[in-house]
Every structure is written in C-alpha cells, then in structure tokens.
Design an enzyme around this catalytic site. Structure first.
Site, mmCIF file in Angstrom:
data_model
loop_
_atom_site.group_PDB
_atom_site.id
_atom_site.type_symbol
_atom_site.label_atom_id
_atom_site.label_comp_id
_atom_site.label_asym_id
_atom_site.label_seq_id
_atom_site.Cartn_x
_atom_site.Cartn_y
_atom_site.Cartn_z
ATOM 1 N N CYS A 199 0.755 -1.229 0.030
ATOM 2 C CA CYS A 199 0.036 -0.049 0.105
ATOM 3 C C CYS A 199 0.769 1.422 0.006
ATOM 4 O O CYS A 199 1.492 1.426 1.105
ATOM 5 C CB CYS A 199 -0.996 -0.103 1.383
ATOM 6 S SG CYS A 199 -1.770 1.420 1.735
ATOM 7 N N CYS B 248 0.225 3.706 2.866
ATOM 8 C CA CYS B 248 0.759 3.069 4.072
ATOM 9 C C CYS B 248 2.105 3.478 4.058
ATOM 10 O O CYS B 248 2.723 3.803 5.214
ATOM 11 C CB CYS B 248 0.448 1.773 4.125
ATOM 12 S SG CYS B 248 -1.394 1.275 4.007
#
Length: 107
Positions: free
Chosen positions: A30, A33
């Site tokens: 991600c 993230c």
C-alpha cells in the site's frame, strides 16, 4: 526507531498497556501506508512515553482488520483502555495524527 508490526497477541498487549495506542492498519504493498511510516515514526518519537504506536499488516492479520471494520488503507485507530475511540481513514497530514494523539494524552 521503527514502528513495530504486531499480530493478534502483540496487538492485545499494545492496546492493553493502560496508555493510549495508535494503531495503523495497512499493508506492505500500500503506497499511502508506506508514506505514513515516517509520520508514525515521528509520532512514536514525539509521544512514545505517553502513547504506544504500532502497525497491523492486514494481509497477515485479516481477522483484526475485520474485527475493526477496516475497509480502506491506511486506517489508523486510536485505542484507549482497550477500546477503539477514534478512526482516521486514508492518508492524512501529520497534524491530524498529532491532534488525535494530543487529545488522547490530554484528556
């Protein structure tokens, strides 16, 4: 200092310490993230004595993600006394996380 990644047992320990805990639910693949990682590290340095900071990899711990209704990443939850009290979905500016933590620490 890197933010620890926890699974079920470690998660229970982090939220059960008696102090507020900031937990990021995300995944290695991600991009947002990964962009949040340095912010979490800064928050850990800034508030580490007052707030626990940790990450949960949703691929390794899907049951935790499901238990807290994580549908998008990153999702950051603030726990107080073992209960989720705030949820921020998506990447936010550092100030948003600082305010969340400051609110937990101050009252």
């Amino acid at each position: 200092m890197s933010v620890p990644t926890v699974e079920k047992d470690g998660f229970e320990k982090v939220i059960g310490t008696g102090k507020p805990a900031l937990i990021e639910f995300g995944a290695a693949w991600c991009s947002p993230c990964r962009m949040l990682n340095p912010v979490l590290e800064e928050l850990q340095e800034e508030f580490g004595s007052e707030v626990s900071v940790a990450k949960v990899n949703v691929d390794a711990s899907p049951e935790l993600a499901s238990a807290f209704g994580v549908m998008s990443m990153p999702t950051v939850l603030l726990f107080h006394r073992g209960e989720a009290v705030e949820k921020l979905i998506g990447l936010r500016p550092k100030k948003a996380y600082q305010e969340l933590v400051a609110t937990a620490v101050l009252g």
